[in-house]
Design a protein around this motif. Structure first.
Motif, PDB file in Angstrom:
ATOM      1  N   LYS A 300       0.658  -0.932   0.119  1.00 19.19           N
ATOM      2  CA  LYS A 300      -0.030  -0.101   0.100  1.00 19.19           C
ATOM      3  C   LYS A 300       0.882   1.619  -0.252  1.00 19.19           C
ATOM      4  O   LYS A 300       0.322   2.443  -0.503  1.00 19.19           O
ATOM      5  CB  LYS A 300      -0.980   0.377   1.474  1.00 19.19           C
ATOM      6  N   SER A 301       2.017   1.274   0.592  1.00 19.78           N
ATOM      7  CA  SER A 301       2.481   2.308   0.554  1.00 19.78           C
ATOM      8  C   SER A 301       4.439   2.605   0.260  1.00 19.78           C
ATOM      9  O   SER A 301       5.151   3.051   0.843  1.00 19.78           O
ATOM     10  CB  SER A 301       2.254   2.728   2.179  1.00 19.78           C
ATOM     11  N   LEU A 405       7.999  -1.397   7.057  1.00 23.39           N
ATOM     12  CA  LEU A 405       7.094  -0.197   6.419  1.00 23.39           C
ATOM     13  C   LEU A 405       5.513  -1.054   6.894  1.00 23.39           C
ATOM     14  O   LEU A 405       4.619  -0.371   7.329  1.00 23.39           O
ATOM     15  CB  LEU A 405       7.049   0.251   5.211  1.00 23.39           C
ATOM     16  N   GLU A 406       5.596  -2.570   6.243  1.00 20.50           N
ATOM     17  CA  GLU A 406       4.558  -2.527   6.668  1.00 20.50           C
ATOM     18  C   GLU A 406       4.876  -4.609   6.280  1.00 20.50           C
ATOM     19  O   GLU A 406       6.494  -4.725   5.758  1.00 20.50           O
ATOM     20  CB  GLU A 406       3.840  -2.815   4.420  1.00 20.50           C
ATOM     21  N   ARG A 439     -11.646 -20.725   7.426  1.00 15.54           N
ATOM     22  CA  ARG A 439     -11.451 -20.083   6.301  1.00 15.54           C
ATOM     23  C   ARG A 439     -10.728 -18.540   6.180  1.00 15.54           C
ATOM     24  O   ARG A 439     -11.048 -18.104   5.305  1.00 15.54           O
ATOM     25  CB  ARG A 439     -11.718 -21.144   4.945  1.00 15.54           C
ATOM     26  N   ASP A 440     -11.273 -17.626   7.583  1.00 14.18           N
ATOM     27  CA  ASP A 440     -11.156 -16.135   7.371  1.00 14.18           C
ATOM     28  C   ASP A 440     -10.238 -16.341   7.692  1.00 14.18           C
ATOM     29  O   ASP A 440      -9.432 -15.560   8.568  1.00 14.18           O
ATOM     30  CB  ASP A 440     -11.839 -16.088   8.584  1.00 14.18           C
ATOM     31  N   VAL A 441      -9.713 -15.080   6.074  1.00 18.15           N
ATOM     32  CA  VAL A 441      -8.585 -15.017   6.158  1.00 18.15           C
ATOM     33  C   VAL A 441      -7.530 -13.566   6.722  1.00 18.15           C
ATOM     34  O   VAL A 441      -6.940 -13.908   7.588  1.00 18.15           O
ATOM     35  CB  VAL A 441      -8.223 -14.740   4.189  1.00 18.15           C
ATOM     36  N   GLU A 442      -8.864 -12.593   6.362  1.00 18.27           N
ATOM     37  CA  GLU A 442      -8.502 -11.688   7.450  1.00 18.27           C
ATOM     38  C   GLU A 442      -8.587 -12.065   8.990  1.00 18.27           C
ATOM     39  O   GLU A 442      -7.282 -11.926  10.024  1.00 18.27           O
ATOM     40  CB  GLU A 442      -9.919 -10.674   7.627  1.00 18.27           C
ATOM     41  N   ALA A 443      -8.999 -12.865   9.682  1.00 16.52           N
ATOM     42  CA  ALA A 443      -8.755 -12.919  10.447  1.00 16.52           C
ATOM     43  C   ALA A 443      -7.508 -13.947  11.110  1.00 16.52           C
ATOM     44  O   ALA A 443      -6.932 -13.780  12.196  1.00 16.52           O
ATOM     45  CB  ALA A 443     -10.116 -14.526  11.013  1.00 16.52           C
ATOM     46  N   ILE A 444      -7.168 -15.193  10.184  1.00 19.96           N
ATOM     47  CA  ILE A 444      -5.846 -15.494  10.624  1.00 19.96           C
ATOM     48  C   ILE A 444      -4.789 -14.401  10.273  1.00 19.96           C
ATOM     49  O   ILE A 444      -3.677 -14.666  11.208  1.00 19.96           O
ATOM     50  CB  ILE A 444      -5.973 -16.472   8.857  1.00 19.96           C
ATOM     51  N   ALA A 445      -4.803 -13.072   9.018  1.00 13.88           N
ATOM     52  CA  ALA A 445      -3.755 -11.986   9.216  1.00 13.88           C
ATOM     53  C   ALA A 445      -3.627 -11.477  10.817  1.00 13.88           C
ATOM     54  O   ALA A 445      -3.041 -11.697  11.116  1.00 13.88           O
ATOM     55  CB  ALA A 445      -3.924 -11.433   8.535  1.00 13.88           C
ATOM     56  N   LYS A 446      -5.262 -11.122  11.849  1.00 15.38           N
ATOM     57  CA  LYS A 446      -5.413 -10.602  12.828  1.00 15.38           C
ATOM     58  C   LYS A 446      -4.319 -12.005  13.632  1.00 15.38           C
ATOM     59  O   LYS A 446      -3.302 -11.035  14.403  1.00 15.38           O
ATOM     60  CB  LYS A 446      -6.172 -10.648  13.116  1.00 15.38           C
ATOM     61  N   GLU A 447      -4.392 -12.488  13.634  1.00 10.68           N
ATOM     62  CA  GLU A 447      -3.853 -13.812  15.083  1.00 10.68           C
ATOM     63  C   GLU A 447      -2.322 -13.339  14.426  1.00 10.68           C
ATOM     64  O   GLU A 447      -1.463 -13.657  15.842  1.00 10.68           O
ATOM     65  CB  GLU A 447      -4.353 -14.852  14.459  1.00 10.68           C
ATOM     66  N   GLY A 449      -0.592 -11.882  13.548  1.00 11.41           N
ATOM     67  CA  GLY A 449      -0.145 -10.327  13.105  1.00 11.41           C
ATOM     68  C   GLY A 449       0.693  -9.391  11.845  1.00 11.41           C
ATOM     69  O   GLY A 449       1.318  -8.839  11.783  1.00 11.41           O
ATOM     70  N   VAL A 450       0.307  -9.847  10.763  1.00  8.51           N
ATOM     71  CA  VAL A 450       0.531  -9.532   9.564  1.00  8.51           C
ATOM     72  C   VAL A 450      -0.471  -8.019   9.385  1.00  8.51           C
ATOM     73  O   VAL A 450      -1.740  -8.412   9.680  1.00  8.51           O
ATOM     74  CB  VAL A 450       1.058 -10.048   8.383  1.00  8.51           C
ATOM     75  N   ASP A 451       0.205  -6.982   8.299  1.00  6.78           N
ATOM     76  CA  ASP A 451      -0.818  -6.224   6.908  1.00  6.78           C
ATOM     77  C   ASP A 451      -1.989  -6.893   6.087  1.00  6.78           C
ATOM     78  O   ASP A 451      -3.280  -6.406   6.380  1.00  6.78           O
ATOM     79  CB  ASP A 451      -0.523  -5.232   6.864  1.00  6.78           C
ATOM     80  N   SER A 452      -1.579  -8.144   5.877  1.00  6.53           N
ATOM     81  CA  SER A 452      -2.625  -8.911   5.305  1.00  6.53           C
ATOM     82  C   SER A 452      -1.591  -9.835   4.694  1.00  6.53           C
ATOM     83  O   SER A 452      -0.800 -10.698   4.635  1.00  6.53           O
ATOM     84  CB  SER A 452      -2.760  -7.909   3.512  1.00  6.53           C
ATOM     85  N   LEU A 453      -2.720 -10.483   4.387  1.00  4.82           N
ATOM     86  CA  LEU A 453      -2.310 -12.493   4.121  1.00  4.82           C
ATOM     87  C   LEU A 453      -3.010 -12.971   2.656  1.00  4.82           C
ATOM     88  O   LEU A 453      -3.803 -13.002   2.600  1.00  4.82           O
ATOM     89  CB  LEU A 453      -2.893 -13.523   5.361  1.00  4.82           C
ATOM     90  N   ARG A 454      -2.454 -13.219   2.294  1.00  6.72           N
ATOM     91  CA  ARG A 454      -3.234 -14.226   0.611  1.00  6.72           C
ATOM     92  C   ARG A 454      -2.410 -15.022   0.693  1.00  6.72           C
ATOM     93  O   ARG A 454      -1.356 -15.434   0.852  1.00  6.72           O
ATOM     94  CB  ARG A 454      -2.433 -13.394  -0.305  1.00  6.72           C
ATOM     95  N   TYR A 455      -3.235 -16.272   0.205  1.00  6.13           N
ATOM     96  CA  TYR A 455      -3.259 -17.906  -0.358  1.00  6.13           C
ATOM     97  C   TYR A 455      -3.197 -18.168  -2.101  1.00  6.13           C
ATOM     98  O   TYR A 455      -3.552 -17.310  -2.522  1.00  6.13           O
ATOM     99  CB  TYR A 455      -4.172 -18.630   0.199  1.00  6.13           C
ATOM    100  N   LEU A 456      -2.638 -18.862  -2.766  1.00  5.25           N
ATOM    101  CA  LEU A 456      -2.729 -19.717  -3.893  1.00  5.25           C
ATOM    102  C   LEU A 456      -3.884 -20.103  -3.436  1.00  5.25           C
ATOM    103  O   LEU A 456      -3.780 -21.117  -2.623  1.00  5.25           O
ATOM    104  CB  LEU A 456      -1.710 -20.253  -4.084  1.00  5.25           C
ATOM    105  N   SER A 457      -4.660 -20.098  -4.652  1.00  3.72           N
ATOM    106  CA  SER A 457      -5.820 -21.002  -4.229  1.00  3.72           C
ATOM    107  C   SER A 457      -5.585 -22.117  -4.845  1.00  3.72           C
ATOM    108  O   SER A 457      -4.480 -23.049  -5.478  1.00  3.72           O
ATOM    109  CB  SER A 457      -6.374 -20.327  -6.028  1.00  3.72           C
ATOM    110  N   ALA A 458      -6.721 -23.225  -4.466  1.00  4.30           N
ATOM    111  CA  ALA A 458      -6.554 -24.246  -5.002  1.00  4.30           C
ATOM    112  C   ALA A 458      -5.637 -24.993  -6.755  1.00  4.30           C
ATOM    113  O   ALA A 458      -5.518 -25.542  -7.010  1.00  4.30           O
ATOM    114  CB  ALA A 458      -7.244 -25.562  -4.506  1.00  4.30           C
TER     115      ALA A 458
END
Length: 500
Positions: A300-301, A405-406, A439-447, A449-458
Motif C-alpha cells: 500500500k505504501s 513499513l508493512e 477459513r477467514d483469511v482476515e482473521a488468520i492475518a490478525k492472528e 500479526g500481518v497487515d495482509s495475508l494471501r494464499y494461492l488458490s487450489a
C-alpha cells in the motif's frame, strides 16, 4: 519444532555393488529431510563359513551421521553387495520404541527378507484386526510389519508370488524397498502417491525416494518407478541391464494421485520427482502467486526510496519467493528479492536452549532477521504453507521488531484444512489455523500479526504444477480440498498404527 507437516520416511536401495552399505549411508544422508528420528541399513551376502545367506543390520535412533559414526560398521558389520536403507519420522507416541526402527528384517520359510516403507496403509486397521483374530503377535506398532505378515502367511510357494500376493491386499500410499537373499525389489503403489526413482551407478541399479540421493553418490537417474510398478532387480536383470517389472492394479474408481505437497514443501529443490525438478515447480508456484496477488494489490505504501522487498522463510520457500519476485518484476512492478531471514543450520531437532523451553525461543534459535534489509521497507514474506500458525506468528514478531513499513504474508499453497492419510503427519483438524478461524483469511492475518495475508488458490496450485510438468498423471490435493482419492479408514489411530 518448526510448525510444518512432516513426511514419514526416506528409502534407498542398491543391488550388487562393492560399496553397497557405504552408498546407502550417503543416500540416506541426502534423504535426511524425509526422516530425522532414526536410520537403518540392511545388507545381504552368502556366508561361506555358515553355508547360508546372512542379512546383517545396523540401525538406531538419531541422524544418519550419528548412527553410522564408526567406520568399523562398514568394514566389519554391514557386509554384502546389496543393501536397503531407511530414514524414519514417526508419530510421537511410538517414536521411542526401538522395534519401530526400519528396515524390518525377518527369516521365514523362504529365506531372509528385509523391508523399508514410506507411506501409510489406509486399510491397516482392518488387516491388523484380522491378524489379531488369527493369534498373530506383533513386534511393533508400524503398519510395515503387516506387509511382512502378509508375505509369510501367503499360501503361494514361490517367494516372489508371496510378495505379489501380499501387495494385492494392501491399500493406500506406499513406496517399498524389499531385500531378499538374491533380489532387490522396488514398489510404488498403484496411485503413485509418493515418489520413487530408479538409477544406476557403476553398472549397479539403485532406487531412492528422491534423485538427490543419486547425486550424492554420482549415480545416474534413469526414470521414475511408475505407479503400480513392481521392479525386480536380480542377477539376470543386472547382467542384461534390464529390470523386470510386474504390475499392481489401482482400486476400482481411483486414478493416479501424486502428492502435490511433495512439490510444495517436502522434497528437496534439487530433486527430480514425478518427472520434474522440484525447483522448477516451486518457481512456477511463485509465479502463479504473483498472477493471483500482484505486488500493486498487496503493498500500500511503496515509494522510490522504500522499495518493497520479497523475502522467504528459508529454506523450503526460497524458490517460490524468487518466482514471485521475478514475475512481478516482469510485469513492471518495482520490487527486490532479498535475504531478510537467516536460518541457523546447526540447531538439531532436539535442541532446547538452557532455561527456556518456549516455542518462541525455539524459533529464535532457528531464525534471525537481517535488520538492515527489512527496516523502513514494505516486506512481503513468502512461505510454502501455514499449519498451526504459531511459528508464523513468532517470525512476524521478529520481523516487526526490525521496523518494516508493512508486513504482508503470501503462501504458495492453499489453506490446509484436512488431515492426510497417505503418508504425511498433519495436526488434528481443530489445530489447523485455517479451520480454527473457519477459513477467514482476515482473521488468520490478525492472528499471525500481518497487515495482509494471501494464499494461492487450489485451482492455481494444480494449474501451476501442470504447466511446469506436462505429466498426464493427476495429483492428490486432499489436505487442501478434503477430496480423498483412495478410501480411508477414518477410525485408524496413529498411536496404535504408526504411519511411516
Amino acid at each position: 519444532m518448526i510448525d510444518k507437516p512432516h513426511d514419514y520416511c526416506g528409502i534407498f536401495g542398491i543391488y550388487d555393488h562393492d560399496d553397497a552399505a557405504l552408498l546407502s549411508y550417503y543416500g540416506l544422508h541426502a534423504l535426511q529431510h524425509r526422516g530425522q528420528e532414526s536410520a537403518g541399513i540392511v545388507t545381504t551376502y552368502f556366508d561361506e563359513k555358515k553355508n547360508r545367506h546372512s542379512m546383517p543390520m545396523h540401525k538406531d535412533f538419531g541422524l544418519v551421521l550419528s548412527v553410522y559414526d564408526d567406520p568399523k560398521i562398514f568394514e566389519n558389520e554391514l557386509k554384502g553387495r546389496s543393501a536397503i536403507g531407511h530414514n524414519r519420522y514417526s508419530t510421537s507416541g511410538s517414536s521411542k520404541n526401538p522395534a519401530n526402527i526400519q528396515p524390518f528384517r525377518v527369516h521365514y520359510r523362504n529365506g531372509n527378507l528385509a523391508i523399508g516403507h514410506n507411506g501409510n496403509l489406509s486399510n491397516a486397521r482392518t488387516l491388523r484386526e484380522r491378524f489379531r483374530d488369527e493369534g498373530v503377535l506383533f513386534q511393533s506398532t508400524s503398519d510395515t510389519e503387516l506387509i511382512l505378515h502378509l508375505i509369510s502367511h501367503s499360501r503361494e510357494e514361490n517367494q516372489m508370488d508371496q510378495i505379489m500376493d501380499a501387495l494385492s491386499q494392501i491399500e493406500g500410499a506406499y513406496c517399498l524397498v524389499i531385500l531378499t537373499d538374491d533380489k532387490l525389489i522396488a514398489v510404488r503403489d498403484p496411485n503413485g502417491f509418493r515418489p520413487l526413482a530408479l538409477g544406476m551407478i557403476d553398472g549397479s541399479y539403485t532406487v531412492a525416494s528422491e534423485t538427490c540421493a543419486f547425486d550424492i553418490i554420482g549415480a545416474k537417474y534413469i526414470r521414475d518407478v511408475e505407479p503400480g510398478e513392481v521392479v525386480i532387480i536380480d542377477r539376470e536383470a543386472s547382467d542384461k541391464q534390464e529390470p523386470k517389472s510386474l504390475r499392481l492394479e489401482p482400486k476400482a474408481g481411483t486414478n493416479s494421485s501424486q502428492c502435490i505437497f511433495e512439490y510444495v514443501y517436502f522434497s528437496r529443490p534439487d530433486s527430480k520427482i514425478f518427472g520434474e525438478m522440484v525447483d522448477k515447480i516451486r518457481r512456477n508456484l511463485g509465479k502463479q502467486l504473483a498472477k493471483e496477488h500482484p505486488l500493486n494489490e498487496v503493498v500500500k505504501s511503496s515509494t522510490e526510496d522504500r522499495r518493497p522487498i520479497v523475502i522467504s522463510v528459508p529454506d523450503s520457500s526460497n524458490t517460490a519467493a524468487i518466482g514471485y519476485a521475478h514475475e512481478n518484476q516482469k510485469a513492471g512492478f518495482d520490487c527486490k528479492y532479498d535475504i531478510g531471514l537467516i536460518r541457523n543450520h546447526y540447531v538439531g531437532r532436539t535442541f532446547i536452549s538452557p532455561g527456556q523451553k518456549s516455542r518462541e525461543q525455539k524459533v529464535r534459535t532457528k531464525f534471525n532477521t537481517v535488520k538492515g534489509v527489512i527496516e523502513g521497507r514494505p516486506v512481503i514474506i513468502v512461505d510454502d504453507s501455514i499449519v498451526r500458525g504459531t511459528t508464523s506468528r513468532y517470525l512476524v514478531d521478529m520481523i516487526r521488531d526490525a521496523n518494516p513499513l508493512e508486513i504482508h504474508f503470501l503462501v504458495s499453497s492453499p489453506p490446509i484444512t484436512h488431515p492426510c492419510f497417505y503418508g504425511m503427519d498433519f495436526p488434528s483438524p481443530e489445530e489447523l489455523i485455517a479451520n480454527k478461524f473457519d477459513r477467514d483469511v482476515e482473521a488468520i492475518a490478525k492472528e499471525i500479526g500481518v497487515d495482509s495475508l494471501r494464499y494461492l488458490s487450489a485451482d492455481g496450485l494444480v494449474a501451476a504444477v501442470k504447466e511446469a510438468n506436462d505429466s498426464p498423471l493427476d495429483y492428490c490435493t486432499a489436505c487442501f480440498t478434503g477430496k480423498y482419492p483412495v478410501p480411508v479408514d477414518f477410525g485408524v489411530e496413529k498411536e496404535e498404527n504408526e504411519i511411516v
